[in-house]
Design a protein around this motif. Structure first.
Motif, PDB file in Angstrom:
ATOM      1  N   LEU A 107      16.953   1.883  -7.112  1.00  0.00           N
ATOM      2  CA  LEU A 107      16.931   1.166  -8.452  1.00  0.00           C
ATOM      3  C   LEU A 107      17.531  -0.218  -8.365  1.00  0.00           C
ATOM      4  N   LEU A 112      16.757  -3.488 -10.620  1.00  0.00           N
ATOM      5  CA  LEU A 112      17.908  -4.139 -11.184  1.00  0.00           C
ATOM      6  C   LEU A 112      18.804  -4.960 -10.174  1.00  0.00           C
ATOM      7  N   VAL A 127      25.268  11.704 -15.062  1.00  0.00           N
ATOM      8  CA  VAL A 127      23.991  12.656 -15.265  1.00  0.00           C
ATOM      9  C   VAL A 127      24.383  13.878 -14.555  1.00  0.00           C
ATOM     10  N   TYR A 130      26.836  16.275 -15.899  1.00  0.00           N
ATOM     11  CA  TYR A 130      26.380  16.922 -17.072  1.00  0.00           C
ATOM     12  C   TYR A 130      25.582  18.228 -16.368  1.00  0.00           C
TER      13      TYR A 130
ATOM     14  N   MET B 316      12.603  -1.606 -22.619  1.00  0.00           N
ATOM     15  CA  MET B 316      12.960  -1.589 -21.010  1.00  0.00           C
ATOM     16  C   MET B 316      12.168  -2.750 -20.072  1.00  0.00           C
ATOM     17  N   LEU B 432      20.456  -0.986 -19.989  1.00  0.00           N
ATOM     18  CA  LEU B 432      20.691  -0.732 -18.512  1.00  0.00           C
ATOM     19  C   LEU B 432      19.271  -0.642 -17.807  1.00  0.00           C
ATOM     20  N   GLY B 433      18.229  -0.698 -18.509  1.00  0.00           N
ATOM     21  CA  GLY B 433      16.842  -0.894 -18.192  1.00  0.00           C
ATOM     22  C   GLY B 433      16.385   0.392 -17.838  1.00  0.00           C
ATOM     23  N   LEU B 434      15.783   0.807 -16.653  1.00  0.00           N
ATOM     24  CA  LEU B 434      15.091   1.710 -15.912  1.00  0.00           C
ATOM     25  C   LEU B 434      16.450   2.712 -15.578  1.00  0.00           C
ATOM     26  N   LEU B 435      17.627   2.382 -15.370  1.00  0.00           N
ATOM     27  CA  LEU B 435      18.921   3.373 -14.929  1.00  0.00           C
ATOM     28  C   LEU B 435      19.140   3.772 -16.257  1.00  0.00           C
ATOM     29  N   ALA B 438      16.297   6.446 -17.363  1.00  0.00           N
ATOM     30  CA  ALA B 438      16.182   7.502 -16.793  1.00  0.00           C
ATOM     31  C   ALA B 438      17.191   8.449 -17.071  1.00  0.00           C
ATOM     32  N   GLY B 439      18.635   7.743 -16.934  1.00  0.00           N
ATOM     33  CA  GLY B 439      19.917   8.813 -17.183  1.00  0.00           C
ATOM     34  C   GLY B 439      19.766   9.203 -18.304  1.00  0.00           C
ATOM     35  N   PHE B 442      17.130  12.155 -18.739  1.00  0.00           N
ATOM     36  CA  PHE B 442      17.559  13.288 -18.084  1.00  0.00           C
ATOM     37  C   PHE B 442      18.799  14.107 -18.593  1.00  0.00           C
ATOM     38  N   ILE B 443      19.467  13.124 -19.385  1.00  0.00           N
ATOM     39  CA  ILE B 443      20.425  13.996 -20.161  1.00  0.00           C
ATOM     40  C   ILE B 443      19.996  14.610 -21.180  1.00  0.00           C
ATOM     41  N   VAL B 445      16.799  16.023 -21.054  1.00  0.00           N
ATOM     42  CA  VAL B 445      16.173  17.284 -20.500  1.00  0.00           C
ATOM     43  C   VAL B 445      17.109  18.181 -20.314  1.00  0.00           C
ATOM     44  N   ILE B 446      18.083  17.864 -19.537  1.00  0.00           N
ATOM     45  CA  ILE B 446      19.065  19.004 -19.203  1.00  0.00           C
ATOM     46  C   ILE B 446      19.606  19.597 -20.130  1.00  0.00           C
ATOM     47  N   HIS B 447      19.862  18.846 -21.306  1.00  0.00           N
ATOM     48  CA  HIS B 447      20.159  19.283 -22.668  1.00  0.00           C
ATOM     49  C   HIS B 447      19.411  20.525 -23.220  1.00  0.00           C
TER      50      HIS B 447
END
Lengths: 364, 506
Positions: A107, A112, A127, A130, B316, B432-435, B438-439, B442-443, B445-447
């Protein structure tokens, strides 16, 4: 931890845990050692991984269907169990650092470049924590999403690079000689070692014990096959000489992939799919390390130790990732020397002790 | 002062005592009516009836009173001395189809407030509650949500019995069971738990009832109360209980082994368990040809992805990863943004909030004004904001497409959940852009992977993967190939083999 997962979930977890680092960072390192034979080295590593996974599953089944740590406790006493847990905690700390190298450099270097490293570490930990908090069943379900992502990613990269593929780049085969090619496979061994050590902790929570050996071995086989596409494409499209120049070789392949003229760059789409596998690696490392830490401390709930473990793993990971040179020396030189002996040695040691004890026990 | 001790009091044979008690409990409400009558002149017995004005049928009451006043005088005096006199009265005087004898004041009060008429007679330690319920209610109309092009047009009303009848009309099978419950210490709201005996997931009915029994609340005014009080994931933004105003949807759910919860005074019926993917299934998927149904379902999935991710992807890309945008498109976006003084993140949040504002205003205003607000608002805000250089034309397009996509999701509560999730995704992507994208993704999705609906994983049958249940998720396969019910049902067999139609052999 009373949750039970299916053999399919185990397969999905293993595939994800191996994939993210193996397709890029590992291939770059192997290419620096054996050039165009990197794909052969990966396949040889896969065969070793299949044997190691089968061995690990066999030891766990023989040892009373408990985790490797519990088997060690039963076979050689409480402190032996704690020692094994400590070694595994160290293993997962190192593995987490290599995973973090993969996640961050994908990344940071390609998307970035001005963002500080700590941001990636904190995001990964957030993440990861979690996911690990929700336990192995949720991570298992997530791994199904991960397998879907891996398949899409492989299809996308093949679609985007098959036109540039030149089979001549793969020739001559075995140019580096068998011994060097086999020796270079230790880098891919570090990838499956994370999977087999995860199996060592997770397997007692997988349903149908009679299928453990086959499921573990097949998982490594599937993971190896999905990974093997990358060194073949990297050699065939980029050439081994170009691949060896990059830390994250797969990103270079992804960056060069294009579908037609309008979609000339879609590496971000691919990285989005890649992130699933990478984040599952992070979650599983955190989860397994917390389980080890809970065995050392002697608490039943691994969640109590998630945060301290995350601080340990995050701190170590940050120290390694913050410096590219340090990260690559650690990943390429030191990590295989620790990871591979642990991944092979611990099942052999515990299996040996279990067998000895079984022979010594008087027949009833 | 609590009236509970008075409510627990038994009915005595003194009419005056009973009347005093009821009047103390009910107070001086204008809609609370007391009507005296001579029950039996020969023995000098008086009677009284209580009812709530507006909740009963006056014609019905007149019939009952007429029957009592005329025929009670004909009763022999010795009958009134028998032990089972109330039973005798039920047999001889009351021609109504539904009535019951009661022994407690509280039961009588509950009956009066529920639209029944309470008859008390001097000398009897029992009362008679006669069902005289009749109040003004909305007739059956097309539901406001879940609209279909092909399919039945009837929707649930606020009357629970009308609603259960609409489902009963569709499933004429004795295994359709309706169990009655009452919730709310003050509102005493009627609930019906509906299920198909032999098909429903084993243990589900007991679980539903157990959760409902745990509810200790003063009032239930809508099924939303029940939804929030029995769901598995109370902190989640996702709705883990299905809601619908369509009887055909409820009937289909029951036939798939689910449980429906009818709540009085609302047209919204709850169904459990619910899976995330159901929110993209519309009734007419099943009534149209399967090619059409499958196609529009795929369109809805695309709408879902657009609704959730398009603004955050745009933010983004434009903020951090301009090199990922094809060159010509990047020039177009850049030229549009030339005069915009805000960062893309601020621009996106401003526009999204403006859109939500217009949607909310359009919904709350009186209908004719509401339509004007949404049309004028979108025209003026969109056009004027672009001309003033506050937002770029591209952002207007992004927000408009996102808004339209969110309306393409058939389930309103699911659409709202997605709209809420859009904001954290936009903020994370813009910072934070792609970071960040994605973060945060995924949170989420996990939820979603971690929550359950009445014990069933919310994202099933995709994760965990259930191969046998894939026939009705992304695609709607033909009915003749859909031989089995979903795996949660106790009885898997839906239809016999060989259901695929064929032309006659010549």
């Amino acid at each position: 931890m009373n949750v039970r997962i299916t053999n399919g979930m185990l397969l999905a977890l293993v595939m994800n845990v191996i994939y993210a680092k193996a397709i890029g960072i590992t291939q770059g390192i192997i290419a620096r050692e054996v050039a165009s034979d990197m794909w052969l080295s990966t396949l040889i590593g896969m065969l070793q991984g299949i044997a190691a996974a089968w061995l690990t599953a066999r030891v766990i089944r023989m040892g009373g269907q408990a985790s490797m740590i519990d088997i060690a406790s039963k076979a050689a006493g409480k402190w032996a169990g704690k020692l094994i847990a400590a070694v595994l905690l160290l293993f997962f700390t190192g593995a987490f650092a290599t995973v973090l190298v993969t996640f961050t450099y994908h990344l940071m270097d390609y998307f970035l470049p001005e963002a500080p490293v700590i941001l990636f570490v904190v995001a990964a930990l957030a993440v990861g924590l979690y996911g690990a908090y929700h336990g192995v069943e949720v991570m298992g379900r997530m791994a199904f999403v991960g397998v879907f992502s891996i398949l899409i990613l492989n299809i996308l990269v093949m679609m985007g690079s098959i036109a540039e593929f030149d089979v001549k780049n793969l020739l001559p085969v075995m140019d580096s000689g068998l011994a060097r090619t086999v020796w270079a496979s230790r880098h891919f061994d570090t990838d499956w070692s994370l999977a087999t050590m995860m199996i060592a902790i997770l397997l007692p929570h997988v349903k149908k014990p009679q299928r453990w050996g086959r499921a573990s071995a097949v998982s490594i086989l599937f993971a190896g096959l999905t990974v093997a596409i990358w060194p073949i494409l990297e050699t065939g499209v980029l050439s081994a000489e170009a691949t060896r120049e990059y830390i994250v070789a797969c990103m270079q392949l992804a960056r060069s992939a294009h579908i037609g003229l309008f979609l000339h760059r879609y590496e971000m789409i691919m990285v989005a799919f890649f992130a699933t596998s990478s984040l599952i690696q992070i979650m599983m490392s955190l989860f397994c390390a917390s389980v080890c830490a809970s065995k050392i401390v002697g608490v039943n709930d691994y969640r109590l130790l998630l945060l301290p473990t995350a601080l340990l793993l995050g701190g170590t990971g940050y120290w390694i990732v913050a410096d590219h040179l340090r990260a690559m020396i650690f990943t390429a030189d030191y990590w295989p020397l620790f990871a591979v002996p642990v991944a092979i040695g611990i099942p052999l040691l515990i299996g040996g002790i279990s067998m000895l004890r079984r022979n010594k026990e008087p027949a009833v | 002062m609590t009236v509970q001790p008075l409510l627990d009091t038994a009915i005595t044979d003194s009419l005056q005592t009973n009347v005093d008690l009821i009047q103390r409990i009910m107070g001086q409400s204008v809609d609370f009516i007391k009507r005296d009558f001579d029950f039996h002149q020969e023995t000098n017995r008086q009677g009284v009836c209580f009812y709530t004005d507006g909740l009963i049928s006056n014609t019905e009451l007149q019939h009952i009173l007429k029957a009592i006043l005329v025929h009670s005088q004909e009763l022999p005096a010795e009958i009134l001395l028998q032990a089972d006199t109330v039973e005798e009265l039920k047999r001889r005087l009351m021609t109504n189809c539904s009535l019951r004898a009661i022994r407690k004041i509280g039961e009588g009060v509950d009956g009066i407030l529920g639209g029944e008429t309470l008859f008390l007679i001097d000398g009897f330690a029992e009362g008679l509650l006669v069902v005289t319920k009749a109040w003004e209610s909305r007739s059956i109309t097309e539901p406001a949500t879940d609209n279909v092009v092909r399919g039945p047009r009837d929707g649930f009303t606020e009357n629970i019995r009308t609603n259960t009848a609409l489902v009963r009309r569709r499933i004429k099978d004795p295994s359709l069971r309706l169990d009655s419950l009452i919730v709310g210490t003050k509102t005493k709201t009627d609930l019906n738990v509906a299920y198909m005996e032999g098909i429903v997931k084993p243990g589900l009915v007991e679980e539903v009832k157990a959760r409902i029994h745990k509810i200790k609340i003063d009032g239930v005014l809508e099924s939303g109360y029940i939804e929030e009080l029995i769901e598995d994931a109370p902190f989640s933004v996702f709705s883990t209980i299905g809601t619908t105003e369509r009887p055909d949807k409820v009937a289909a759910s029951l036939l798939e082994g689910k449980v429906a919860i009818f709540v009085d005074n609302t047209p919204v019926v709850l169904t459990v368990p619910t899976f995330f993917w159901q929110f993209f299934q519309a009734s007419d998927d099943y009534y149209s040809r399967y090619w059409v149904g499958s196609f529009f379902r795929i369109v809805r999935y695309i709408a879902f992805l657009i609704s959730l991710m398009l603004p955050s992807l745009y933010v983004m890309l434009v903020s951090f990863h301009q090199e990922m945008i094809p060159s010509m498109l990047a020039f177009t976006i850049a030229s549009g943004r030339e005069v915009v003084p805000f960062p893309v993140l601020v621009e996106a949040i401003m526009m999204e909030l403006a859109f939500e504002l217009m949607r909310e205003a359009g919904l709350r205003m009186p209908k004719p004004v509401g339509q004007a607000v949404s049309i004028v608002g979108s025209l003026i805000i969109g056009q004027a904001a672009v001309q003033a250089g506050l937002v770029s034309p591209f952002m207007v397009i992004i927000v408009a497409v996102t808004g339209i996509a969110s309306f393409a999701i058939p389930n309103y509560s699911a659409s709202l959940s997605i709209r809420l999730l859009r904001f954290p995704l936009i903020i994370a992507s813009g910072m934070l852009g792609l970071l960040g994208f994605a973060g945060m993704f995924f949170i989420v999705v996990i939820h979603a992977l971690s929550i359950r609906s009445f014990g069933e994983p919310y994202l099933a049958p995709a994760a965990p993967f259930r191969p046998s249940d894939q026939k009705d998720i992304v695609l709607r396969l033909p009915w003749w190939s859909n031989k089995s019910r979903p795996s949660i049902a106790a009885d898997a067999k839906r239809q016999q083999d060989g259901a695929m139609p064929k032309p006659p052999e010549s």
